[in-house]
Design a protein around this motif. Structure first.
Motif, PDB file in Angstrom:
ATOM      1  N   PRO A   1       0.845  -1.347   0.020  1.00 18.36           N
ATOM      2  CA  PRO A   1      -0.041  -0.070  -0.125  1.00 18.36           C
ATOM      3  C   PRO A   1       0.942   1.256   0.029  1.00 18.36           C
ATOM      4  O   PRO A   1       1.746   1.424   0.676  1.00 18.36           O
ATOM      5  N   PRO A   2       0.682   2.279  -0.690  1.00 18.92           N
ATOM      6  CA  PRO A   2       1.377   3.632  -0.806  1.00 18.92           C
ATOM      7  C   PRO A   2       1.189   4.177   0.139  1.00 18.92           C
ATOM      8  O   PRO A   2      -0.257   4.100   0.968  1.00 18.92           O
ATOM      9  N   ALA A   3       1.621   5.198   0.701  1.00 15.74           N
ATOM     10  CA  ALA A   3       1.494   6.194   1.841  1.00 15.74           C
ATOM     11  C   ALA A   3       0.456   7.087   1.505  1.00 15.74           C
ATOM     12  O   ALA A   3       0.222   7.800   2.267  1.00 15.74           O
ATOM     13  N   MET A   4       0.028   7.407   0.179  1.00 16.48           N
ATOM     14  CA  MET A   4      -0.753   8.407  -0.272  1.00 16.48           C
ATOM     15  C   MET A   4      -1.689   7.938  -1.465  1.00 16.48           C
ATOM     16  O   MET A   4      -1.068   7.331  -2.528  1.00 16.48           O
ATOM     17  N   LEU A   5      -2.906   8.351  -1.373  1.00 16.00           N
ATOM     18  CA  LEU A   5      -3.843   8.167  -2.654  1.00 16.00           C
ATOM     19  C   LEU A   5      -4.761   9.406  -2.680  1.00 16.00           C
ATOM     20  O   LEU A   5      -4.598  10.240  -1.801  1.00 16.00           O
ATOM     21  N   ALA A   6      -5.394   9.385  -3.844  1.00 10.23           N
ATOM     22  CA  ALA A   6      -6.141  10.597  -3.912  1.00 10.23           C
ATOM     23  C   ALA A   6      -7.561  10.240  -4.545  1.00 10.23           C
ATOM     24  O   ALA A   6      -7.588   9.343  -5.561  1.00 10.23           O
ATOM     25  N   VAL A   7      -8.337  11.026  -4.480  1.00 10.68           N
ATOM     26  CA  VAL A   7      -9.742  10.878  -5.370  1.00 10.68           C
ATOM     27  C   VAL A   7      -9.557  12.338  -6.502  1.00 10.68           C
ATOM     28  O   VAL A   7      -9.193  13.099  -5.792  1.00 10.68           O
ATOM     29  N   ALA A   8      -9.718  11.647  -7.506  1.00  6.25           N
ATOM     30  CA  ALA A   8      -9.694  12.957  -8.450  1.00  6.25           C
ATOM     31  C   ALA A   8     -10.735  13.013  -9.346  1.00  6.25           C
ATOM     32  O   ALA A   8     -11.666  11.843  -9.668  1.00  6.25           O
ATOM     33  N   LYS A   9     -11.259  14.178  -9.937  1.00  3.80           N
ATOM     34  CA  LYS A   9     -12.358  14.113 -10.892  1.00  3.80           C
ATOM     35  C   LYS A   9     -11.854  13.899 -12.258  1.00  3.80           C
ATOM     36  O   LYS A   9     -10.784  14.111 -12.612  1.00  3.80           O
ATOM     37  N   LYS A  10     -12.863  13.006 -13.044  1.00  7.10           N
ATOM     38  CA  LYS A  10     -12.302  12.730 -14.366  1.00  7.10           C
ATOM     39  C   LYS A  10     -12.195  13.904 -15.221  1.00  7.10           C
ATOM     40  O   LYS A  10     -12.598  15.240 -15.114  1.00  7.10           O
ATOM     41  N   ILE A  11     -11.230  13.564 -16.070  1.00  2.00           N
ATOM     42  CA  ILE A  11     -10.653  14.711 -16.851  1.00  2.00           C
ATOM     43  C   ILE A  11     -11.547  15.135 -17.900  1.00  2.00           C
ATOM     44  O   ILE A  11     -11.835  14.382 -18.769  1.00  2.00           O
ATOM     45  N   PRO A  12     -11.929  16.183 -18.017  1.00  2.00           N
ATOM     46  CA  PRO A  12     -12.836  16.721 -19.167  1.00  2.00           C
ATOM     47  C   PRO A  12     -12.367  16.535 -20.649  1.00  2.00           C
ATOM     48  O   PRO A  12     -11.042  16.790 -20.660  1.00  2.00           O
ATOM     49  N   GLU A  13     -13.114  16.149 -21.690  1.00  2.41           N
ATOM     50  CA  GLU A  13     -12.709  15.976 -22.869  1.00  2.41           C
ATOM     51  C   GLU A  13     -12.575  17.490 -23.557  1.00  2.41           C
ATOM     52  O   GLU A  13     -13.305  18.364 -23.116  1.00  2.41           O
ATOM     53  N   LYS A  14     -11.574  17.700 -24.382  1.00  6.05           N
ATOM     54  CA  LYS A  14     -11.304  18.726 -25.170  1.00  6.05           C
ATOM     55  C   LYS A  14     -11.413  18.734 -26.641  1.00  6.05           C
ATOM     56  O   LYS A  14     -11.564  17.534 -27.068  1.00  6.05           O
ATOM     57  N   PRO A  15     -11.648  19.595 -27.380  1.00  8.40           N
ATOM     58  CA  PRO A  15     -11.793  19.393 -28.893  1.00  8.40           C
ATOM     59  C   PRO A  15     -10.397  18.854 -29.414  1.00  8.40           C
ATOM     60  O   PRO A  15      -9.270  18.845 -28.888  1.00  8.40           O
ATOM     61  N   TYR A  16     -10.833  17.858 -30.270  1.00  8.25           N
ATOM     62  CA  TYR A  16      -9.724  17.176 -31.062  1.00  8.25           C
ATOM     63  C   TYR A  16      -8.967  17.992 -31.816  1.00  8.25           C
ATOM     64  O   TYR A  16      -9.157  18.970 -32.460  1.00  8.25           O
ATOM     65  N   GLY A  17      -7.771  17.751 -31.952  1.00  7.64           N
ATOM     66  CA  GLY A  17      -6.474  18.381 -32.537  1.00  7.64           C
ATOM     67  C   GLY A  17      -6.473  17.651 -34.170  1.00  7.64           C
ATOM     68  O   GLY A  17      -7.300  17.169 -34.773  1.00  7.64           O
ATOM     69  N   GLN A  18      -5.191  17.677 -34.939  1.00 12.37           N
ATOM     70  CA  GLN A  18      -4.965  17.113 -36.217  1.00 12.37           C
ATOM     71  C   GLN A  18      -4.319  15.855 -36.303  1.00 12.37           C
ATOM     72  O   GLN A  18      -4.008  15.126 -37.168  1.00 12.37           O
ATOM     73  N   LYS A  19      -3.740  15.394 -35.049  1.00 16.17           N
ATOM     74  CA  LYS A  19      -2.889  14.368 -35.030  1.00 16.17           C
ATOM     75  C   LYS A  19      -3.591  13.243 -33.821  1.00 16.17           C
ATOM     76  O   LYS A  19      -3.421  13.562 -32.670  1.00 16.17           O
ATOM     77  N   LEU A  20      -4.306  12.444 -34.377  1.00 13.85           N
ATOM     78  CA  LEU A  20      -5.096  11.472 -33.465  1.00 13.85           C
ATOM     79  C   LEU A  20      -4.521  10.062 -33.629  1.00 13.85           C
ATOM     80  O   LEU A  20      -4.302   9.595 -34.457  1.00 13.85           O
ATOM     81  N   LEU A  21      -4.805   9.590 -32.436  1.00 16.67           N
ATOM     82  CA  LEU A  21      -4.531   8.022 -32.320  1.00 16.67           C
ATOM     83  C   LEU A  21      -5.930   7.368 -32.008  1.00 16.67           C
ATOM     84  O   LEU A  21      -6.438   7.724 -30.887  1.00 16.67           O
ATOM     85  N   LEU A  22      -6.426   6.301 -32.691  1.00 19.82           N
ATOM     86  CA  LEU A  22      -7.739   5.913 -32.347  1.00 19.82           C
ATOM     87  C   LEU A  22      -7.255   4.355 -31.745  1.00 19.82           C
ATOM     88  O   LEU A  22      -6.437   3.760 -32.453  1.00 19.82           O
ATOM     89  N   ILE A  23      -7.971   3.931 -30.803  1.00 14.04           N
ATOM     90  CA  ILE A  23      -7.776   2.857 -30.109  1.00 14.04           C
ATOM     91  C   ILE A  23      -9.070   1.982 -30.198  1.00 14.04           C
ATOM     92  O   ILE A  23     -10.166   2.280 -29.601  1.00 14.04           O
TER      93      ILE A  23
END
Lengths: 244, 244
Positions: free
Chosen positions: A81-103
């Motif tokens: 177990p690490p000495a430190m954890l956090a709760v984070a809010k999901k990262i909001p989507e931004k408009p996509y640029g010109q160089k994309l990777l699709l998965i």
């Protein structure tokens, strides 16, 4: 200091629930484990609260919860177990640029995390996750990103319809295909492109792969049927970065 | 058919012991899990015996043991027990060639397995494992090689003294170094070379790295401190293969 000692504490239960995708989706939040990732989340202003070993001194201006080692052990997915954890809010989507990777349909969390890390290294603007891909906020994905999840725009789309949108907007959609493609090093790189990579065993879904504008392959010894998908992605992104 | 049903059967105990490196070293043998790897081991003449689910029909000319599902579950490291396992004898070392990959203190079995697979893809002759590297016959290493462990020569050496031997024999020993190296794509590839990669967190041991004849780096975005070691190795081996 207010030390939480009960494994049945309401906050402990809340944190444990964040291990499931369903609850993460409902709460719009996820769990982060270990100092390196927690510090990154704080730097990027997405950390909501930190969970600390009772012995950890940590001067930070968000809610802090001190807990026992047994509670850390209950919350964490790590062996130690690490000495430190956090709760984070999901990262909001931004408009996509010109160089994309699709998965498409990637299953292994280590692979997705590594691909995110590599995408930052080689200046991809936006990663687009198809619907059948492992959850971005899975703890093993986060760990494998080495904190770089906060340094790149990642969005979710139905890839089948998204590729149509891209083509309308003059993106070249590029897939891999050993039998009829050109060597990746010989690719003429367009300004706007989306490279697509797929599942560990089966590659990209055929209906999606058929929509590509062009195909490339990585030349290799025929004793090796295929590369690991994160390795193939690494080589391709490296070659694309060289061309710019 | 002679079905083994007892978890305390002497063969079951023997197979379980092969999960530990100590016993593998003592016996000169290792355990192989799943059809794909077992078939490769048989093709390469290293399989000594196969262990089969009682329902599996498998025409092969080496000793066969039929066991219950509970026994398969006990022997395997996989979540879903495969229908087929085998014991194989360790693969003998061969003389090393001219294109070597040296591995120092690598810890993650998935990384080592992936690097082996990639080395076959890009025509490395011999992989040289340093003494602090994860055991080659670890089940996660084997799985990540996708059976390609049988397609490349892998030897063990003390890297510190082995590099001296290589230099005496006119090999160029090449390491990675961000601060004083040349771009990997600009490297003039010598005929005989040994490329060295290191530990996930700490890279190559300094005393060993200092012995290199030259250094290269992979250009990347500075937001990314480093690549995953298997990805970096993949890109480097891909570039070296292009130069030949």
């Amino acid at each position: 200091m207010n030390l939480i000692t009960s494994l049945d504490n309401i906050n402990v239960k809340r944190w444990c629930k964040l291990k499931s995708k369903k609850y993460r989706d409902k709460e719009g939040a996820f769990l982060i484990e270990g100092e390196h990732l927690v510090l990154e989340a704080i730097k990027q202003n997405v950390a909501i609260e930190v969970i600390l070993d009772s012995e950890t001194i940590f001067p930070v201006d968000i809610p802090k919860y001190y807990v026992t080692k047994d509670i850390l052990k209950k919350i964490t997915s790590l062996e130690n177990p690490p000495a430190m954890l956090a709760v984070a809010k999901k990262i909001p989507e931004k408009p996509y640029g010109q160089k994309l990777l699709l998965i498409d349909s990637l299953q292994d969390p280590g692979n997705l995390g590594t691909i995110i890390r590599t995408s930052v290294a080689f200046n991809i603007d936006t990663i687009v996750l198809g619907e059948n891909t492992v959850d971005l906020y899975n703890e093993k994905v986060l760990r494998a990103t080495q904190g770089l999840i906060f340094h790149i725009n990642i969005i979710k789309r139905d890839l089948y319809t998204f590729i149509d949108e891209l083509k309308k907007n003059n993106y070249k959609v590029i897939g891999t295909n050993v039998t009829h493609g050109q060597k990746i090093e010989e690719l003429d790189l367009p300004n706007k492109y989306a490279f697509i990579m797929g599942n560990e065993g089966n590659g990209v879904n055929k209906d999606i792969l058929n929509k590509c504008s062009q195909y490339v392959y990585i030349p290799m010894n025929e004793a090796c049927e295929s590369l690991n998908v994160a390795i193939a992605t690494g080589i391709i992104l490296y070659e694309l970065a060289k061309k710019r």
